[in-house]
Design a protein around this motif. Structure first.
Motif, PDB file in Angstrom:
ATOM      1  N   ILE A 128      42.847  29.807  45.751  1.00  0.00           N
ATOM      2  CA  ILE A 128      43.956  30.081  46.147  1.00  0.00           C
ATOM      3  C   ILE A 128      44.570  31.099  44.990  1.00  0.00           C
ATOM      4  O   ILE A 128      45.061  32.156  45.194  1.00  0.00           O
ATOM      5  CB  ILE A 128      44.945  28.837  46.420  1.00  0.00           C
ATOM      6  CG1 ILE A 128      44.384  28.111  47.589  1.00  0.00           C
ATOM      7  CG2 ILE A 128      46.476  29.509  46.854  1.00  0.00           C
ATOM      8  CD1 ILE A 128      45.352  26.972  48.105  1.00  0.00           C
ATOM      9  N   PHE A 129      44.710  30.466  43.714  1.00  0.00           N
ATOM     10  CA  PHE A 129      45.346  31.075  42.563  1.00  0.00           C
ATOM     11  C   PHE A 129      44.332  32.311  42.252  1.00  0.00           C
ATOM     12  O   PHE A 129      44.946  33.336  41.660  1.00  0.00           O
ATOM     13  CB  PHE A 129      45.582  30.081  41.555  1.00  0.00           C
ATOM     14  CG  PHE A 129      46.622  28.949  41.888  1.00  0.00           C
ATOM     15  CD1 PHE A 129      47.994  29.199  41.856  1.00  0.00           C
ATOM     16  CD2 PHE A 129      46.132  27.867  42.352  1.00  0.00           C
ATOM     17  CE1 PHE A 129      48.672  28.478  41.865  1.00  0.00           C
ATOM     18  CE2 PHE A 129      46.976  26.679  42.734  1.00  0.00           C
ATOM     19  CZ  PHE A 129      48.418  26.934  42.545  1.00  0.00           C
ATOM     20  N   VAL A 130      43.182  32.092  42.245  1.00  0.00           N
ATOM     21  CA  VAL A 130      42.301  33.084  42.006  1.00  0.00           C
ATOM     22  C   VAL A 130      42.726  34.576  43.167  1.00  0.00           C
ATOM     23  O   VAL A 130      42.824  35.678  42.399  1.00  0.00           O
ATOM     24  CB  VAL A 130      40.566  33.017  42.403  1.00  0.00           C
ATOM     25  CG1 VAL A 130      39.834  34.416  42.404  1.00  0.00           C
ATOM     26  CG2 VAL A 130      40.469  32.262  41.139  1.00  0.00           C
ATOM     27  N   GLY A 131      43.148  34.325  44.244  1.00  0.00           N
ATOM     28  CA  GLY A 131      43.276  35.354  45.073  1.00  0.00           C
ATOM     29  C   GLY A 131      44.844  35.781  44.961  1.00  0.00           C
ATOM     30  O   GLY A 131      44.958  37.089  44.541  1.00  0.00           O
ATOM     31  N   LEU A 132      45.566  35.005  44.041  1.00  0.00           N
ATOM     32  CA  LEU A 132      46.992  35.363  43.732  1.00  0.00           C
ATOM     33  C   LEU A 132      47.058  36.430  42.701  1.00  0.00           C
ATOM     34  O   LEU A 132      47.625  37.412  42.318  1.00  0.00           O
ATOM     35  CB  LEU A 132      47.859  34.255  43.682  1.00  0.00           C
ATOM     36  CG  LEU A 132      48.186  33.455  45.119  1.00  0.00           C
ATOM     37  CD1 LEU A 132      49.172  32.384  44.579  1.00  0.00           C
ATOM     38  CD2 LEU A 132      48.844  34.325  45.900  1.00  0.00           C
ATOM     39  N   PHE A 133      45.979  35.772  41.496  1.00  0.00           N
ATOM     40  CA  PHE A 133      46.120  36.485  40.642  1.00  0.00           C
ATOM     41  C   PHE A 133      45.418  37.825  40.515  1.00  0.00           C
ATOM     42  O   PHE A 133      45.546  38.710  39.761  1.00  0.00           O
ATOM     43  CB  PHE A 133      45.427  35.776  39.312  1.00  0.00           C
ATOM     44  CG  PHE A 133      46.242  34.547  38.742  1.00  0.00           C
ATOM     45  CD1 PHE A 133      47.635  34.860  38.450  1.00  0.00           C
ATOM     46  CD2 PHE A 133      45.736  33.437  38.504  1.00  0.00           C
ATOM     47  CE1 PHE A 133      48.486  33.748  37.971  1.00  0.00           C
ATOM     48  CE2 PHE A 133      46.442  32.123  38.106  1.00  0.00           C
ATOM     49  CZ  PHE A 133      47.764  32.497  37.847  1.00  0.00           C
ATOM     50  N   SER A 134      44.352  37.924  41.498  1.00  0.00           N
ATOM     51  CA  SER A 134      43.316  38.836  41.559  1.00  0.00           C
ATOM     52  C   SER A 134      44.448  39.972  42.332  1.00  0.00           C
ATOM     53  O   SER A 134      44.187  41.193  41.849  1.00  0.00           O
ATOM     54  CB  SER A 134      42.540  38.885  42.683  1.00  0.00           C
ATOM     55  OG  SER A 134      41.375  37.859  42.092  1.00  0.00           O
ATOM     56  N   THR A 135      45.288  39.834  42.991  1.00  0.00           N
ATOM     57  CA  THR A 135      46.311  40.892  43.409  1.00  0.00           C
ATOM     58  C   THR A 135      47.032  41.583  42.109  1.00  0.00           C
ATOM     59  O   THR A 135      47.559  42.907  42.272  1.00  0.00           O
ATOM     60  CB  THR A 135      47.265  40.320  44.509  1.00  0.00           C
ATOM     61  OG1 THR A 135      48.027  39.337  43.922  1.00  0.00           O
ATOM     62  CG2 THR A 135      46.681  39.788  45.600  1.00  0.00           C
ATOM     63  N   MET A 136      47.405  40.849  41.068  1.00  0.00           N
ATOM     64  CA  MET A 136      48.098  41.453  40.053  1.00  0.00           C
ATOM     65  C   MET A 136      47.436  41.941  39.091  1.00  0.00           C
ATOM     66  O   MET A 136      47.904  42.797  38.402  1.00  0.00           O
ATOM     67  CB  MET A 136      48.841  40.212  39.416  1.00  0.00           C
ATOM     68  CG  MET A 136      50.037  39.491  40.113  1.00  0.00           C
ATOM     69  SD  MET A 136      50.766  37.921  39.553  1.00  0.00           S
ATOM     70  CE  MET A 136      49.549  36.857  39.313  1.00  0.00           C
ATOM     71  N   TYR A 137      45.854  41.671  38.870  1.00  0.00           N
ATOM     72  CA  TYR A 137      45.029  41.956  37.707  1.00  0.00           C
ATOM     73  C   TYR A 137      44.153  42.907  38.187  1.00  0.00           C
ATOM     74  O   TYR A 137      43.382  43.592  37.188  1.00  0.00           O
ATOM     75  CB  TYR A 137      44.594  40.698  36.675  1.00  0.00           C
ATOM     76  CG  TYR A 137      45.985  40.222  36.139  1.00  0.00           C
ATOM     77  CD1 TYR A 137      46.456  40.700  35.056  1.00  0.00           C
ATOM     78  CD2 TYR A 137      46.364  39.039  36.772  1.00  0.00           C
ATOM     79  CE1 TYR A 137      47.588  39.820  34.381  1.00  0.00           C
ATOM     80  CE2 TYR A 137      47.310  38.276  36.023  1.00  0.00           C
ATOM     81  CZ  TYR A 137      48.069  38.880  34.762  1.00  0.00           C
ATOM     82  OH  TYR A 137      49.180  38.162  34.307  1.00  0.00           O
ATOM     83  N   LEU A 138      43.530  42.552  39.377  1.00  0.00           N
ATOM     84  CA  LEU A 138      42.305  43.171  40.029  1.00  0.00           C
ATOM     85  C   LEU A 138      42.689  44.242  41.226  1.00  0.00           C
ATOM     86  O   LEU A 138      41.515  44.681  41.805  1.00  0.00           O
ATOM     87  CB  LEU A 138      41.162  42.390  40.246  1.00  0.00           C
ATOM     88  CG  LEU A 138      40.675  41.359  39.129  1.00  0.00           C
ATOM     89  CD1 LEU A 138      39.711  40.396  39.832  1.00  0.00           C
ATOM     90  CD2 LEU A 138      39.950  42.071  38.124  1.00  0.00           C
ATOM     91  N   ASN A 139      43.946  44.440  41.305  1.00  0.00           N
ATOM     92  CA  ASN A 139      44.190  45.416  42.403  1.00  0.00           C
ATOM     93  C   ASN A 139      43.713  45.096  43.711  1.00  0.00           C
ATOM     94  O   ASN A 139      43.581  46.162  44.557  1.00  0.00           O
ATOM     95  CB  ASN A 139      44.056  46.653  42.089  1.00  0.00           C
ATOM     96  CG  ASN A 139      44.692  47.367  40.504  1.00  0.00           C
ATOM     97  OD1 ASN A 139      45.817  46.743  40.436  1.00  0.00           O
ATOM     98  ND2 ASN A 139      44.051  48.060  39.951  1.00  0.00           N
ATOM     99  N   GLN A 140      43.532  44.006  43.974  1.00  0.00           N
ATOM    100  CA  GLN A 140      43.082  43.383  45.446  1.00  0.00           C
ATOM    101  C   GLN A 140      44.429  43.084  46.188  1.00  0.00           C
ATOM    102  O   GLN A 140      45.304  42.908  45.628  1.00  0.00           O
ATOM    103  CB  GLN A 140      42.204  42.248  45.192  1.00  0.00           C
ATOM    104  CG  GLN A 140      40.986  42.511  44.466  1.00  0.00           C
ATOM    105  CD  GLN A 140      40.108  41.471  44.579  1.00  0.00           C
ATOM    106  OE1 GLN A 140      40.459  40.099  44.767  1.00  0.00           O
ATOM    107  NE2 GLN A 140      38.779  41.448  43.535  1.00  0.00           N
ATOM    108  N   THR A 141      44.024  43.160  47.485  1.00  0.00           N
ATOM    109  CA  THR A 141      45.061  42.771  48.545  1.00  0.00           C
ATOM    110  C   THR A 141      44.822  41.636  49.295  1.00  0.00           C
ATOM    111  O   THR A 141      43.537  41.200  49.599  1.00  0.00           O
ATOM    112  CB  THR A 141      45.508  44.009  49.447  1.00  0.00           C
ATOM    113  OG1 THR A 141      44.234  44.433  49.926  1.00  0.00           O
ATOM    114  CG2 THR A 141      45.958  45.012  48.510  1.00  0.00           C
TER     115      THR A 141
END
Length: 381
Positions: A128-141
Motif C-alpha cells: 500500500i505504502f509502496v504505491g503511495l510513495f511511488s506516486t511521489m518519487y517515481l511519477n506513477q499514478t
C-alpha cells in the motif's frame, strides 16, 4: 529453468528461512549470564549479524568481478551479478542502511511478540505504502482499481489484527507473553516497520535504475554502513533499561549483549541457526534488490507475499499455531487485494467475459441472417 523463476524461488525460500529461524530462536529458553533461563531475544545483535553477512557479499562481488573480467572487456555486462555501471557512490546506500537498521530491529522485536503467520501477512501492508510513495518519487499514478485493492488489503489486515486479539487466549505455543496488549504491540511494530520498508524499497528502486547500480555491490556497501550504524545502536541499547516485554535479558535492558556468549556456549543448534539466518538474510536482500532493479518494487513485494504460504504450512505442520479458518479468510482477502493491485485480474476477467459474450452474440446474429440471392454467374460463385 528460467533465471527469473530461479531468482524468484531463491528469494521466496531465503525469506521463508529467515522468518522461521528467527521465530525458532526466539522461543528457545537458554541460560544467560545470571544463570537463569531467558528467551534468545537479541534484535540488535541479529541486525548486526545480518549486515555482517551482507558486507561479506562485497567480497563475493570483488571475487566474481575478478573472475569475469578475465573473459573480456564486456564480460561483466553479460553476467547478471556484475551487470551495471562502474560509477558508484557508496554514500547513496547510507540512508537505506539506516532505514534497514531501524526496520530490522522493529521487525525482529515484533516477530518475537506476535505469530509468524500474522507477521508475514501484515508485511503485505507495505505494498500500500509502496504505491503511495511511488506516486511521489517515481511519477506513477494510482487508478480506481488500485484504490479498491488498497481498501481490500486494509480489510484483510484488520481481520488479522482482530483475530490475533482473540486467539491469544488459546493459541500461545510460540508466545512468551499471553496478553492482548503485547500482541497488538508486536503487530503495531510490524506495521510501522513496513511503512519505513515501503519508503526504503522505493528509494532503492529509484537509485538502482537511475544510476544502474549493481545489486550485489549496493548490498555490500549497505552492509558496511549498516554495521557501523547498528554497532552504535548496540552500544546504546545495551545500557537502556526497558519495560516488559522488551527486557528479556539478565540485566533488564533492551538487548543484553553480555548474555549472547553464555547462551551460545555448548548450543550448536543455536549457532547453526544464526549462521543460516545470516546467510538467508544476505541472499534475500541481494536478490530483492535485483528484482527491484530489473522489474519493480511492486513485483518484489508480490514475490515476497508468496512465502506466507510456506510459513503457514510450516507452523501448522510443526504445531506452532492452531489451524484457524478466520486466518485463512484474512489471508485470502489480503491476497485478493495484492493480486488486484498488481495484475488487475478481476478487471481482465470482466473484459474477457464481455468480449466472449459479444463474439457469441455476433456469431448468433450471422447464423440467423437470411442469405440473399446472388446475381453473379454460377461459375464465378
Amino acid at each position: 529453468m528460467d533465471h527469473r523463476v530461479f531468482i524468484t524461488l531463491l528469494f521466496v525460500l531465503s525469506g521463508t528461512a529467515n522468518v522461521i529461524l528467527i521465530k525458532w530462536m526466539s522461543i528457545q529458553m537458554v541460560e544467560g549470564s545470571d544463570r537463569k533461563k531467558h528467551s534468545f531475544q537479541h534484535p540488535v545483535a541479529m541486525t548486526l549479524l545480518m549486515f555482517l553477512a551482507e558486507f561479506l557479499f562485497f567480497g563475493v562481488y570483488k571475487l566474481i568481478s575478478a573472475v569475469v573480467s578475465r573473459r573480456g572487456l564486456n564480460a561483466e555486462q553479460d553476467h547478471i551479478l556484475t551487470r551495471g555501471s562502474n560509477e558508484f557512490h557508496p554514500l547513496v546506500m547510507l540512508l537505506p542502511a539506516f532505514l534497514r537498521t531501524l526496520t530490522s530491529i522493529l521487525l525482529f522485536t515484533g516477530l518475537y511478540l506476535t505469530y509468524a503467520t500474522s507477521f508475514q501477512m501484515i508485511r503485505g501492508l507495505s505494498l500500500i505504502f509502496v504505491g503511495l510513495f511511488s506516486t511521489m518519487y517515481l511519477n506513477q499514478t494510482l487508478s480506481s482499481r488500485h484504490w479498491l485493492a488498497i481498501f481490500t488489503m486494509t480489510c484483510g489486515i484488520i481481520d488479522i489484527l482482530a483475530l490475533d486479539v482473540q486467539r491469544v487466549d488459546y493459541d500461545y505455543t510460540t508466545l512468551h507473553h499471553k496478553d492482548h496488549n503485547t500482541i497488538l504491540t508486536g503487530d503495531l511494530l510490524v506495521i510501522i516497520a513496513e511503512i519505513l520498508h515501503a519508503f526504503l524499497y522505493v528509494y532503492e528502486e529509484k537509485h538502482l535504475k537511475a544510476a544502474d547500480l549493481k545489486p550485489i555491490q549496493a548490498s555490500g556497501w549497505q552492509g558496511f554502513f549498516g554495521i557501523i550504524i547498528t554497532a552504535l545502536a548496540a552500544v546504546c541499547l545495551n545500557f537502556v533499561p526497558s519495560a516488559v516485554p522488551f527486557n528479556e535479558g539478565s540485566r533488564g535492558v533492551f538487548d543484553d549483549l553480555t548474555d549472547i556468549i553464555p547462551q551460545l556456549r555448548s548450543n550448536i543448534m543455536l549457532i547453526l541457526a544464526l549462521i543460516g539466518f545470516a546467510c538467508s538474510c544476505a541472499i534475500y536482500n541481494c536478490v530483492g534488490m535485483s528484482i527491484a532493479k530489473f522489474s519493480s518494487s511492486g513485483n518484489r513485494l508480490l514475490a515476497d507475499g508468496i512465502r506466507v504460504y510456506f510459513i503457514w504450512a510450516f507452523v501448522i505442520f510443526a504445531e506452532w499455531e492452531i489451524f484457524n479458518l478466520i486466518t485463512i479468510l484474512g489471508l485470502l482477502i489480503l491476497q485478493t487485494g495484492i493480486v488486484m493491485y498488481r495484475q488487475a485480474i478481476f478487471l481482465e476477467w470482466y473484459r474477457s467475459t464481455l468480449a466472449r459474450w459479444q463474439r457469441i452474440r455476433y456469431m448468433d446474429m450471422n447464423a440467423d441472417a437470411v442469405p440473399t440471392p446472388s446475381s453473379q454467374p454460377a461459375d464465378v460463385i
